[in-house]
Design an enzyme around this catalytic site. Structure first.
Site, PDB file in Angstrom:
ATOM      1  N   HIS A  43      -7.942  -5.516   0.098  1.00 41.01           N
ATOM      2  CA  HIS A  43      -6.670  -4.825   0.355  1.00 41.01           C
ATOM      3  C   HIS A  43      -5.910  -5.627   1.404  1.00 41.01           C
ATOM      4  CE1 HIS A  43      -4.178  -1.289  -0.168  1.00 41.01           C
ATOM      5  NE2 HIS A  43      -4.129  -1.080   1.140  1.00 41.01           N
ATOM      6  N   SER A  54       0.837  -1.197   0.000  1.00 36.49           N
ATOM      7  CA  SER A  54       0.000   0.000   0.000  1.00 36.49           C
ATOM      8  C   SER A  54       0.879   1.257   0.000  1.00 36.49           C
ATOM      9  CB  SER A  54      -0.958  -0.048   1.194  1.00 36.49           C
ATOM     10  OG  SER A  54      -1.999   0.888   1.065  1.00 36.49           O
ATOM     11  N   ASP A 113     -10.057  -4.943  -4.202  1.00 37.62           N
ATOM     12  CA  ASP A 113      -9.462  -3.949  -3.304  1.00 37.62           C
ATOM     13  C   ASP A 113     -10.327  -2.681  -3.281  1.00 37.62           C
ATOM     14  OD1 ASP A 113      -7.864  -2.036  -2.016  1.00 37.62           O
ATOM     15  OD2 ASP A 113      -6.013  -2.936  -2.760  1.00 37.62           O
TER      16      ASP A 113
END
Length: 223
Positions: free
Chosen positions: A201, A116, A170
């Site tokens: 995610h 991320s 996600d």
């Protein structure tokens, strides 16, 4: 000189000359990915894993709450990363790379990895690092400040191996955003190995197996 970030370190053997700097996502810390080292099932080798803790700062999209973050993200229809914060974190990671060099890891034996926000900083730093590194692993992320990459890219890393992986469900960083970043990298000539998984995610066992295989490839036999 930027501060040296606190980090969790795991060495898989004595006197490692290979380093993997792995950056966590928004609101997490270095503990987030430290437990996955055995799951990568890498061959016996001396590797130093460095899991740094991002600085604590206010994050706009989370109501200004203070948490560990590599950069701020503005709220609104288009969530834009804070370029100044991105570059500040890039400088922090460059300091970590310099320390690994001092401890015996040649740049060619160093991998930058992240999830991320951490993956965004791994890309930001690795693509601009003046010395060739072994590879960049970018999980559930995108290329930050992408419009400036062509002008700022390091010639030494124009063919650096890049592993990108993303979840098809996600909700935080949509798959389309990651695909756009992949397209940008490929258009600039970077070799991108792409994987996607039926997950949100997050990371999944299949992904970790692919990560371990990729690390073995970029770091070479015996790693």
């Amino acid at each position: 000189m930027p501060e040296l970030l606190d980090a969790i370190e795991i060495e898989t053997g004595k006197n490692p000359s290979t380093s993997i700097i792995w950056l966590h996502g928004l609101g997490a810390d270095g503990n987030d990915f430290a437990p996955i080292v055995p799951e990568l099932q890498l061959p016996e080798a001396a590797i130093r894993f460095v899991f740094p803790h991002a600085p604590v700062q206010a994050v706009t999209i989370n109501g200004g709450m203070r948490m560990r973050a590599w950069y701020d993200i503005a709220d609104g229809a288009i969530r834009r990363e804070d370029e100044r914060g991105v570059r500040a974190s890039q400088a922090l990671i460059e300091t970590l790379i310099a320390r690994e060099n001092e401890r015996g890891t040649n740049a060619k034996r160093l991998v930058l990895a992240g999830f991320s926000q951490g993956g965004a900083i791994a890309l930001q730093t690795g693509l601009r690092h003046p010395q060739r590194i072994a590879g960049i692993m970018a999980l559930s992320t995108y290329v930050p400040v992408g419009e400036k990459l062509a002008a700022e890219a390091s010639a030494a890393n124009r063919d650096v191996p890049i592993f990108m992986a993303h979840g098809t469900y996600d909700p935080v960083i949509p798959l389309a955003q990651a695909e756009q970043s992949r397209g940008l990298l490929q258009a600039l000539g970077y070799p991108v190995e792409w994987r996607q998984y039926g997950m949100p995610h997050a990371v999944c066992p299949e992904e970790l197996a692919d990560v371990g295989a990729w690390l073995g490839t970029v770091l070479g036999p015996g790693t």
